[in-house]
Design a protein around this motif. Structure first.
Motif, PDB file in Angstrom:
ATOM      1  N   PHE A  64      26.846  30.398  66.599  1.00 45.52           N
ATOM      2  CA  PHE A  64      26.614  29.270  67.489  1.00 45.52           C
ATOM      3  C   PHE A  64      27.641  28.171  67.206  1.00 45.52           C
ATOM      4  N   ALA A  65      28.353  27.771  68.249  1.00 43.14           N
ATOM      5  CA  ALA A  65      29.313  26.671  68.148  1.00 43.14           C
ATOM      6  C   ALA A  65      28.565  25.365  68.395  1.00 43.14           C
ATOM      7  N   ALA A  97      22.392  38.368  60.650  1.00 49.42           N
ATOM      8  CA  ALA A  97      23.515  37.506  60.270  1.00 49.42           C
ATOM      9  C   ALA A  97      23.710  36.430  61.333  1.00 49.42           C
ATOM     10  N   VAL A  98      23.606  35.158  60.904  1.00 51.00           N
ATOM     11  CA  VAL A  98      23.783  34.024  61.813  1.00 51.00           C
ATOM     12  C   VAL A  98      24.791  33.057  61.204  1.00 51.00           C
ATOM     13  N   SER A  99      25.682  32.569  62.036  1.00 52.19           N
ATOM     14  CA  SER A  99      26.701  31.623  61.584  1.00 52.19           C
ATOM     15  C   SER A  99      26.699  30.400  62.497  1.00 52.19           C
ATOM     16  N   LEU A 100      26.922  29.233  61.906  1.00 49.20           N
ATOM     17  CA  LEU A 100      27.138  27.992  62.651  1.00 49.20           C
ATOM     18  C   LEU A 100      28.565  27.535  62.421  1.00 49.20           C
ATOM     19  N   ILE A 101      29.273  27.221  63.492  1.00 48.72           N
ATOM     20  CA  ILE A 101      30.626  26.704  63.349  1.00 48.72           C
ATOM     21  C   ILE A 101      30.792  25.483  64.252  1.00 48.72           C
ATOM     22  N   ASN A 102      31.677  24.616  63.875  1.00 49.27           N
ATOM     23  CA  ASN A 102      32.001  23.460  64.707  1.00 49.27           C
ATOM     24  C   ASN A 102      32.546  23.917  66.056  1.00 49.27           C
ATOM     25  N   ASP A 103      32.214  23.187  67.113  1.00 47.76           N
ATOM     26  CA  ASP A 103      32.628  23.629  68.447  1.00 47.76           C
ATOM     27  C   ASP A 103      34.140  23.697  68.605  1.00 47.76           C
ATOM     28  N   LEU A 325      43.370  26.880  80.035  1.00 50.98           N
ATOM     29  CA  LEU A 325      42.739  26.685  81.338  1.00 50.98           C
ATOM     30  C   LEU A 325      41.302  27.190  81.370  1.00 50.98           C
ATOM     31  N   ASN A 326      40.989  28.151  80.511  1.00 49.31           N
ATOM     32  CA  ASN A 326      39.660  28.761  80.487  1.00 49.31           C
ATOM     33  C   ASN A 326      38.690  27.847  79.729  1.00 49.31           C
ATOM     34  N   GLN A 327      37.740  27.261  80.457  1.00 47.94           N
ATOM     35  CA  GLN A 327      36.820  26.306  79.858  1.00 47.94           C
ATOM     36  C   GLN A 327      35.713  26.972  79.025  1.00 47.94           C
ATOM     37  N   GLN A 328      35.695  28.297  78.982  1.00 50.75           N
ATOM     38  CA  GLN A 328      34.722  29.002  78.144  1.00 50.75           C
ATOM     39  C   GLN A 328      35.351  29.501  76.848  1.00 50.75           C
ATOM     40  N   VAL A 329      36.454  28.893  76.475  1.00 43.04           N
ATOM     41  CA  VAL A 329      37.160  29.338  75.274  1.00 43.04           C
ATOM     42  C   VAL A 329      36.283  29.211  74.029  1.00 43.04           C
ATOM     43  N   GLY A 330      35.440  28.185  73.967  1.00 47.02           N
ATOM     44  CA  GLY A 330      34.552  28.020  72.814  1.00 47.02           C
ATOM     45  C   GLY A 330      33.517  29.122  72.719  1.00 47.02           C
ATOM     46  N   LEU A 331      32.999  29.548  73.861  1.00 49.51           N
ATOM     47  CA  LEU A 331      32.028  30.642  73.890  1.00 49.51           C
ATOM     48  C   LEU A 331      32.694  31.960  73.495  1.00 49.51           C
ATOM     49  N   ILE A 332      33.917  32.152  73.957  1.00 50.23           N
ATOM     50  CA  ILE A 332      34.701  33.340  73.573  1.00 50.23           C
ATOM     51  C   ILE A 332      34.908  33.334  72.059  1.00 50.23           C
ATOM     52  N   GLY A 333      35.238  32.154  71.529  1.00 55.22           N
ATOM     53  CA  GLY A 333      35.476  32.027  70.099  1.00 55.22           C
ATOM     54  C   GLY A 333      34.236  32.286  69.268  1.00 55.22           C
ATOM     55  N   ALA A 334      33.077  31.831  69.764  1.00 58.49           N
ATOM     56  CA  ALA A 334      31.823  32.087  69.042  1.00 58.49           C
ATOM     57  C   ALA A 334      31.531  33.592  68.986  1.00 58.49           C
ATOM     58  N   ALA A 335      31.819  34.297  70.080  1.00 59.16           N
ATOM     59  CA  ALA A 335      31.600  35.744  70.100  1.00 59.16           C
ATOM     60  C   ALA A 335      32.545  36.446  69.122  1.00 59.16           C
ATOM     61  N   LEU A 336      33.797  36.038  69.119  1.00 60.99           N
ATOM     62  CA  LEU A 336      34.777  36.651  68.197  1.00 60.99           C
ATOM     63  C   LEU A 336      34.425  36.335  66.747  1.00 60.99           C
ATOM     64  N   SER A 337      33.939  35.128  66.518  1.00 62.25           N
ATOM     65  CA  SER A 337      33.523  34.757  65.154  1.00 62.25           C
ATOM     66  C   SER A 337      32.296  35.558  64.727  1.00 62.25           C
TER      67      SER A 337
END
Length: 341
Positions: A64-65, A97-103, A325-337
């Motif tokens: 979760f970002a 397994a759950v992780s929290l990361i800064n947005d 340009l992709n405004q869902q980059v943070g969601l993509i990053g949370a999935a990759l993380s």
């Protein structure tokens, strides 16, 4: 195949995405939903409602970002009375397994899930594959972060660089600094107070009060409404968006001057970050503002101020600079993380 849960958790809304991780770390989105964060007392009931709607089994991993700092696997959201703890989330959601990361750290990870269509290049530069990378993004605030290669993967590091001091460079910017100090009765001005959505409004007020140009009645009314709603949790007026739209349409000279000054200072701050990190792996401009004023970001003043660093100009001219340009980059990053857990 591994089932992953990614989340972008903000004070206003929470976006959840169920993802399947396959061969070669390819991610396939199975289900996605958005919720009003304030309608729930905690993240747990949102996730439970989401998984029930998705008719999904329990994910193996989740990331979760969070719009706020993450300390010792815990986070308190900046604009929401939620306190999140990975141990509690694992137990209550039954996710191993759950992780929290800064947005903004999530934005850093998300870079690796973007395509060429998700980027607009302002400067090609000379890319170096093992060099550091940097991310800066103006939106509600000013996020900054960096990535360092460790082995075969990059490690993302968040930063609070947006809270560093605003550094004026000419007479107009010195006057802006003095204006903000006096208007808010404060001892210092952070760069975030200038390079952000709030900053756009502040720059407009500064130019308006200096009587640089006459006001557009429509913009003036939006600004007055916003000023009257000061202190409210939710506002009905968004002056930053209105000013940006008027500048793009060239329908209001004061708005055009506001965005011009904003872009110049934004470029200068991006250049400051680049000087500190020398991110020859690329400097990425994130946040919600840049894509909305894209033609103005491309007109040259951003990069002019980015590279205008005296003897260091030649170094900055070699740094690749891209707008995300992709405004869902943070969601993509949370999935990759999550996949890396």
């Amino acid at each position: 195949m591994t089932l992953l849960l990614a989340g972008d958790i903000g004070g206003t809304k929470t976006i959840l995405r169920l993802v399947e991780s396959g061969e070669n770390s390819a991610l396939k989105t199975l289900y996605e939903e958005s919720y009003r964060s304030g309608d729930f007392p905690d993240l747990v009931p949102i996730v439970q409602k989401f998984l029930a709607a998705a008719n999904s089994s329990t994910p193996a991993k989740a990331c979760f970002a969070i719009a706020g700092p993450v300390v010792n696997n815990t986070a308190k959201l900046t604009n929401l009375a939620w306190f999140l703890d990975t141990a509690r989330l694992c137990q209550q959601l039954n996710i191993p397994a759950v992780s929290l990361i800064n947005d903004f750290a999530a934005v850093g990870y998300g870079i690796f899930g973007l395509t060429k269509q998700d980027l607009l290049t302002l400067q090609t530069g000379k890319h170096q594959s093992d060099a550091p990378m940097a991310v800066i993004g103006a939106g509600t605030g000013l996020g900054q972060g960096f990535l360092i290669k460790q082995g075969h993967q990059y490690q993302v590091f968040p930063s609070e660089g947006g809270h560093a001091d605003f550094a004026p460079r000419n007479e107009l910017e010195f006057q802006l600094l003095k204006y903000l100090l006096n208007r808010h009765d404060i001892q210092r001005v952070s760069v975030e107070r200038v390079v952000s959505g709030l900053g756009i409004t502040s720059i407009y007020q500064f130019l308006r009060d200096r009587q640089i140009d006459s006001e557009n009645p429509e913009i003036a009314q939006i600004i007055r409404t916003w000023e009257q709603e000061a202190g409210r949790a939710e506002k009905t007026a968004d002056p930053g968006a209105a000013i940006g739209s008027a500048a793009l349409a060239k329908s209001d000279r004061l708005s055009e001057q506001t965005i011009q000054l904003f872009i110049e200072i934004y470029g200068a701050e991006a250049g400051n970050l680049a000087l500190k990190l020398l991110p020859y792996g690329g400097l990425y401009i994130a946040g919600g503002i840049a894509p909305k004023i894209l033609p103005l970001m491309e007109d040259g003043s951003f990069m002019l101020n980015f590279t205008q660093k005296g003897r260091m100009r030649s170094l900055l001219e070699e740094i690749p600079v891209h707008i995300i340009l992709n405004q869902q980059v943070g969601l993509i990053g949370a999935a990759l993380s999550a996949a890396r857990l």
